[in-house]
Design a protein around this motif. Structure first.
Motif, PDB file in Angstrom:
ATOM      1  N   ASN A   1     -10.208  -1.156  13.457  1.00 20.38           N
ATOM      2  CA  ASN A   1      -9.206  -0.984  14.488  1.00 20.38           C
ATOM      3  C   ASN A   1      -7.819  -1.000  13.860  1.00 20.38           C
ATOM      4  O   ASN A   1      -7.301  -2.049  13.481  1.00 20.38           O
ATOM      5  CB  ASN A   1      -9.318  -2.093  15.534  1.00 20.38           C
ATOM      6  N   PHE A   2      -7.241   0.173  13.741  1.00 20.42           N
ATOM      7  CA  PHE A   2      -6.000   0.357  12.988  1.00 20.42           C
ATOM      8  C   PHE A   2      -4.859  -0.492  13.504  1.00 20.42           C
ATOM      9  O   PHE A   2      -4.000  -0.922  12.726  1.00 20.42           O
ATOM     10  CB  PHE A   2      -5.631   1.843  13.056  1.00 20.42           C
ATOM     11  N   ASP A   3      -4.811  -0.764  14.792  1.00 22.49           N
ATOM     12  CA  ASP A   3      -3.661  -1.443  15.384  1.00 22.49           C
ATOM     13  C   ASP A   3      -3.727  -2.966  15.317  1.00 22.49           C
ATOM     14  O   ASP A   3      -2.880  -3.640  15.898  1.00 22.49           O
ATOM     15  CB  ASP A   3      -3.507  -1.001  16.848  1.00 22.49           C
ATOM     16  N   ASP A   4      -4.681  -3.514  14.608  1.00 24.97           N
ATOM     17  CA  ASP A   4      -4.835  -4.970  14.560  1.00 24.97           C
ATOM     18  C   ASP A   4      -4.443  -5.608  13.228  1.00 24.97           C
ATOM     19  O   ASP A   4      -4.377  -6.833  13.143  1.00 24.97           O
ATOM     20  CB  ASP A   4      -6.279  -5.359  14.858  1.00 24.97           C
ATOM     21  N   TYR A   5      -4.195  -4.800  12.201  1.00 25.12           N
ATOM     22  CA  TYR A   5      -4.039  -5.368  10.869  1.00 25.12           C
ATOM     23  C   TYR A   5      -2.822  -4.807  10.147  1.00 25.12           C
ATOM     24  O   TYR A   5      -2.169  -3.896  10.615  1.00 25.12           O
ATOM     25  CB  TYR A   5      -5.299  -5.101  10.049  1.00 25.12           C
ATOM     26  N   ALA A   6      -2.538  -5.403   8.994  1.00 25.33           N
ATOM     27  CA  ALA A   6      -1.442  -4.920   8.166  1.00 25.33           C
ATOM     28  C   ALA A   6      -1.961  -3.884   7.175  1.00 25.33           C
ATOM     29  O   ALA A   6      -3.052  -4.014   6.624  1.00 25.33           O
ATOM     30  CB  ALA A   6      -0.801  -6.079   7.411  1.00 25.33           C
ATOM     31  N   ILE A   7      -1.153  -2.859   6.971  1.00 24.98           N
ATOM     32  CA  ILE A   7      -1.443  -1.799   6.007  1.00 24.98           C
ATOM     33  C   ILE A   7      -0.304  -1.790   4.996  1.00 24.98           C
ATOM     34  O   ILE A   7       0.867  -1.930   5.383  1.00 24.98           O
ATOM     35  CB  ILE A   7      -1.509  -0.416   6.686  1.00 24.98           C
ATOM     36  N   GLY A   8      -0.643  -1.631   3.740  1.00 22.81           N
ATOM     37  CA  GLY A   8       0.402  -1.668   2.726  1.00 22.81           C
ATOM     38  C   GLY A   8       0.236  -0.626   1.654  1.00 22.81           C
ATOM     39  O   GLY A   8      -0.832  -0.038   1.493  1.00 22.81           O
ATOM     40  N   TRP A   9       1.341  -0.392   0.966  1.00 20.53           N
ATOM     41  CA  TRP A   9       1.323   0.454  -0.218  1.00 20.53           C
ATOM     42  C   TRP A   9       1.624  -0.415  -1.437  1.00 20.53           C
ATOM     43  O   TRP A   9       2.605  -1.169  -1.445  1.00 20.53           O
ATOM     44  CB  TRP A   9       2.364   1.568  -0.114  1.00 20.53           C
ATOM     45  N   PHE A  10       0.778  -0.306  -2.436  1.00 21.19           N
ATOM     46  CA  PHE A  10       0.964  -0.957  -3.716  1.00 21.19           C
ATOM     47  C   PHE A  10       1.001   0.137  -4.782  1.00 21.19           C
ATOM     48  O   PHE A  10       0.616   1.270  -4.532  1.00 21.19           O
ATOM     49  CB  PHE A  10      -0.184  -1.929  -4.014  1.00 21.19           C
ATOM     50  N   ARG A  11       1.428  -0.225  -5.954  1.00 25.67           N
ATOM     51  CA  ARG A  11       1.415   0.737  -7.051  1.00 25.67           C
ATOM     52  C   ARG A  11       1.091   0.040  -8.359  1.00 25.67           C
ATOM     53  O   ARG A  11       1.253  -1.170  -8.485  1.00 25.67           O
ATOM     54  CB  ARG A  11       2.756   1.458  -7.158  1.00 25.67           C
ATOM     55  N   GLN A  12       0.641   0.848  -9.317  1.00 24.15           N
ATOM     56  CA  GLN A  12       0.379   0.334 -10.653  1.00 24.15           C
ATOM     57  C   GLN A  12       0.816   1.367 -11.669  1.00 24.15           C
ATOM     58  O   GLN A  12       0.281   2.488 -11.700  1.00 24.15           O
ATOM     59  CB  GLN A  12      -1.094  -0.017 -10.854  1.00 24.15           C
TER      60      GLN A  12
ATOM     61  N   ALA B   1       3.769   5.990 -11.166  1.00 21.77           N
ATOM     62  CA  ALA B   1       2.651   5.048 -11.019  1.00 21.77           C
ATOM     63  C   ALA B   1       1.563   5.694 -10.169  1.00 21.77           C
ATOM     64  O   ALA B   1       1.772   6.757  -9.578  1.00 21.77           O
ATOM     65  CB  ALA B   1       3.115   3.760 -10.349  1.00 21.77           C
ATOM     66  N   VAL B   2       0.426   5.038 -10.121  1.00 13.08           N
ATOM     67  CA  VAL B   2      -0.584   5.379  -9.126  1.00 13.08           C
ATOM     68  C   VAL B   2      -0.297   4.527  -7.890  1.00 13.08           C
ATOM     69  O   VAL B   2      -0.176   3.306  -7.993  1.00 13.08           O
ATOM     70  CB  VAL B   2      -2.008   5.109  -9.639  1.00 13.08           C
ATOM     71  N   TYR B   3      -0.180   5.184  -6.751  1.00 13.33           N
ATOM     72  CA  TYR B   3       0.146   4.505  -5.505  1.00 13.33           C
ATOM     73  C   TYR B   3      -1.127   4.359  -4.677  1.00 13.33           C
ATOM     74  O   TYR B   3      -1.868   5.322  -4.474  1.00 13.33           O
ATOM     75  CB  TYR B   3       1.210   5.280  -4.743  1.00 13.33           C
ATOM     76  N   TYR B   4      -1.346   3.142  -4.201  1.00 11.74           N
ATOM     77  CA  TYR B   4      -2.557   2.817  -3.458  1.00 11.74           C
ATOM     78  C   TYR B   4      -2.226   2.376  -2.041  1.00 11.74           C
ATOM     79  O   TYR B   4      -1.272   1.622  -1.811  1.00 11.74           O
ATOM     80  CB  TYR B   4      -3.317   1.676  -4.136  1.00 11.74           C
ATOM     81  N   CYS B   5      -3.044   2.812  -1.129  1.00 17.75           N
ATOM     82  CA  CYS B   5      -2.992   2.310   0.229  1.00 17.75           C
ATOM     83  C   CYS B   5      -3.930   1.102   0.318  1.00 17.75           C
ATOM     84  O   CYS B   5      -5.048   1.164  -0.216  1.00 17.75           O
ATOM     85  CB  CYS B   5      -3.443   3.415   1.185  1.00 17.75           C
ATOM     86  N   THR B   6      -3.489   0.032   0.948  1.00 17.77           N
ATOM     87  CA  THR B   6      -4.278  -1.198   0.997  1.00 17.77           C
ATOM     88  C   THR B   6      -4.317  -1.772   2.410  1.00 17.77           C
ATOM     89  O   THR B   6      -3.480  -1.442   3.255  1.00 17.77           O
ATOM     90  CB  THR B   6      -3.677  -2.265   0.069  1.00 17.77           C
ATOM     91  N   ALA B   7      -5.277  -2.668   2.631  1.00 16.22           N
ATOM     92  CA  ALA B   7      -5.392  -3.335   3.930  1.00 16.22           C
ATOM     93  C   ALA B   7      -6.129  -4.656   3.782  1.00 16.22           C
ATOM     94  O   ALA B   7      -6.823  -4.885   2.788  1.00 16.22           O
ATOM     95  CB  ALA B   7      -6.122  -2.437   4.939  1.00 16.22           C
ATOM     96  N   ASP B   8      -5.951  -5.506   4.768  1.00 17.13           N
ATOM     97  CA  ASP B   8      -6.676  -6.773   4.807  1.00 17.13           C
ATOM     98  C   ASP B   8      -7.095  -7.001   6.250  1.00 17.13           C
ATOM     99  O   ASP B   8      -6.230  -7.193   7.122  1.00 17.13           O
ATOM    100  CB  ASP B   8      -5.772  -7.908   4.306  1.00 17.13           C
TER     101      ASP B   8
END
Length: 126
Positions: A28-39, A92-99
């Motif tokens: 459920n997309f509207d319940d959590y945090a989504i982030g961008w990280f990079r390396q 960098a390589v950019y990653y989409c992340t979630a928890d």
């Protein structure tokens, strides 16, 4: 199955702009945090920007403020990252992340997210 699909990477010149997009599925997309990280090569992964999708509160680490903008995408279940005036240090390589146990954008950006997409390469030329 939880999936994060990042796209939009490529070659951009210093001072240009680039928009990355992340499509989320399987939760459920509207319940959590989504982030961008990079390396970057030889460096640790670092947070770029995070968004709480339930209240649209965003968070940027101090080092990222002013050059990145995280927003909901134009299509459902997407989160975009706008990159403006990048420098070669942003390569960098950019990653989409979630928890799925976290709805705070601040907390996600200060954690090691358990869910990662496949990454998209961004190369900034001088």
């Amino acid at each position: 199955e939880v999936q994060l699909q990042a796209s939009g990477g490529g070659l951009v010149q210093t001072g240009g702009s680039l928009r990355l997009s992340c499509v989320a599925s399987g939760f459920n997309f509207d319940d959590y945090a989504i982030g961008w990280f990079r390396q970057a090569p030889g460096k640790e992964r670092e947070a770029v920007a995070c968004l709480s999708t339930n209240n649209d509160i965003y968070y940027y680490p101090d080092s990222m403020k002013g050059r990145f903008t995280i927003t909901r995408g134009a299509t459902k279940n997407t989160v975009d990252l706008q990159m403006d005036n990048p420098t070669p240090d942003d390569t960098a390589v950019y990653y989409c992340t979630a928890d799925l146990g976290q709805s705070s954008s601040y907390a996600l950006c200060h954690s090691r997210p358990p869910i990662w997409g496949q990454g998209t390469q961004v190369t900034v030329s001088s």
